[in-house]
Design a protein around this motif. Structure first.
Motif, PDB file in Angstrom:
ATOM      1  N   CYS A   1       0.834  -1.208   0.000  1.00 26.65           N
ATOM      2  CA  CYS A   1       0.000   0.000   0.000  1.00 26.65           C
ATOM      3  C   CYS A   1       0.866   1.254   0.000  1.00 26.65           C
ATOM      4  O   CYS A   1       1.865   1.344   0.723  1.00 26.65           O
ATOM      5  CB  CYS A   1      -0.926  -0.009   1.215  1.00 26.65           C
ATOM      6  N   THR A   2       0.479   2.225  -0.801  1.00 29.38           N
ATOM      7  CA  THR A   2       1.263   3.456  -0.943  1.00 29.38           C
ATOM      8  C   THR A   2       1.137   4.345   0.291  1.00 29.38           C
ATOM      9  O   THR A   2       2.130   4.853   0.809  1.00 29.38           O
ATOM     10  CB  THR A   2       0.800   4.239  -2.180  1.00 29.38           C
ATOM     11  N   TYR A   3      -0.108   4.537   0.734  1.00 30.46           N
ATOM     12  CA  TYR A   3      -0.373   5.363   1.915  1.00 30.46           C
ATOM     13  C   TYR A   3      -1.147   4.526   2.922  1.00 30.46           C
ATOM     14  O   TYR A   3      -2.113   3.854   2.568  1.00 30.46           O
ATOM     15  CB  TYR A   3      -1.187   6.607   1.539  1.00 30.46           C
ATOM     16  N   ARG A   4      -0.732   4.600   4.182  1.00 30.14           N
ATOM     17  CA  ARG A   4      -1.391   3.841   5.245  1.00 30.14           C
ATOM     18  C   ARG A   4      -1.852   4.817   6.327  1.00 30.14           C
ATOM     19  O   ARG A   4      -1.042   5.527   6.922  1.00 30.14           O
ATOM     20  CB  ARG A   4      -0.465   2.790   5.854  1.00 30.14           C
ATOM     21  N   ILE A   5      -3.155   4.837   6.589  1.00 32.05           N
ATOM     22  CA  ILE A   5      -3.735   5.730   7.592  1.00 32.05           C
ATOM     23  C   ILE A   5      -4.422   4.892   8.656  1.00 32.05           C
ATOM     24  O   ILE A   5      -5.303   4.085   8.350  1.00 32.05           O
ATOM     25  CB  ILE A   5      -4.738   6.729   6.968  1.00 32.05           C
ATOM     26  N   TRP A   6      -3.985   5.075   9.884  1.00 33.83           N
ATOM     27  CA  TRP A   6      -4.557   4.339  11.014  1.00 33.83           C
ATOM     28  C   TRP A   6      -5.682   5.178  11.620  1.00 33.83           C
ATOM     29  O   TRP A   6      -5.469   6.326  12.003  1.00 33.83           O
ATOM     30  CB  TRP A   6      -3.475   4.076  12.065  1.00 33.83           C
ATOM     31  N   LEU A   7      -6.871   4.593  11.731  1.00 35.70           N
ATOM     32  CA  LEU A   7      -8.021   5.254  12.336  1.00 35.70           C
ATOM     33  C   LEU A   7      -8.290   4.640  13.707  1.00 35.70           C
ATOM     34  O   LEU A   7      -8.255   3.417  13.861  1.00 35.70           O
ATOM     35  CB  LEU A   7      -9.268   5.099  11.459  1.00 35.70           C
TER      36      LEU A   7
END
Length: 280
Positions: free
Chosen positions: A239-245
């Motif tokens: 994955c290019t961008y990983r955002i943790w919510l």
């Protein structure tokens, strides 16, 4: 030339690397100098707004095309809510943060809700019926079916003007069908092929791919956060961008970039209301 490149699994964006003299044909950029001089390319990546100013600022404009953006989090963190909102936002004109395009929504958990699309569309000033027509929905019942849907998507992407592909969630079927350490290698190899499919789709058709991911609890961690994204290094590298919510106090949600080729690690806060995902 387009057909030849696609049969080879290549993109126009790779032309300057294959032969600098072909760059002008693809109108992508020019190669300046020889020898030690670095190549210079004029790539323009479009963005799909999340509809939340704080999240757009975090991502420097929104979800990027030609890339895979991953939203990670435990249940109730807002992953599916964001997917619903992005499916609506991509239909808006560019001046309002969209791409005037449609969305392909691959649902692996049965969590897609048309009524949620209706409420988000009304808040954004879009006719709810048109918003639903702008979403091509597909339910994936196992990992093979999930991968087949991505393969078949190539036949309709240009015809239907699809600029956003959502997979919610990426790893559900893989975890269910390949349990235990004895199946780990087979699962990871298959998952790697699926992520490669999505990368090729994003690159060839210059669209945005958004996936959601679950979390695992590490029993050997006694201090700090015991949760980690499912899928291991295959998903982390893919994955290019990983955002943790994650959930915050008083109904707030916190989004943090944990991996990006251009962003520093930073976070922001947003909320989920009847109107969708909004700023606080």
């Amino acid at each position: 030339m387009s057909r030849v490149l696609r049969k080879l699994g290549l993109s126009f964006r790779l032309l300057p690397l294959l032969d600098p003299d072909l760059a002008s044909l693809a109108r992508l950029g020019r190669f300046y100098g020889r020898g030690p001089s670095p190549p210079s390319f004029n790539f323009k990546f479009e963005k799909v707004s999340t509809g939340v100013r704080a999240l757009d600022d975090l991502l420097e404009g929104g979800v990027e095309t030609c890339a895979i953006t991953e939203f990670i989090g435990e249940f109730g963190a807002g992953k599916t809510q964001l997917c619903h909102q992005l499916a609506v936002m991509v239909q808006l004109p560019p001046e309002r943060g969209g791409l005037s395009a449609r969305c392909l929504y691959i649902d692996t958990e049965g969590t897609f809700r048309p009524e949620r699309i209706v409420s988000i569309a009304r808040y954004r000033g879009i006719d709810p019926e048109k918003a639903l027509e702008g979403i091509i929905y597909a339910r994936a019942y196992n990992s093979d079916h999930q991968m087949l849907l991505v393969d078949e998507a190539k036949k309709i992407i240009e015809k239907e003007n699809i600029k956003l592909v959502i997979v919610d969630s990426l790893i559900t079927h893989f975890r269910a069908e390949y349990p235990g350490r004895e199946n780990l290698a087979a699962r990871q190899q298959k998952l790697n092929r699926h992520i490669s499919q999505l990368h090729r789709l994003a690159s060839l058709y210059e669209l945005a791919v958004v996936v959601t991911n679950q979390v695992l609890a590490a029993p050997d961690i006694f201090f700090g956060n015991p949760l980690r994204p499912a899928g291991g290094n295959i998903v982390a590298h893919g994955c290019t961008y990983r955002i943790w919510l994650r959930k915050g106090k008083e109904g707030k949600r916190i989004a943090r970039i944990i991996d990006s080729p251009k962003h520093a690690e930073k976070e922001t806060v947003f909320a989920i209301t009847d109107e969708g995902v909004v700023d606080i």
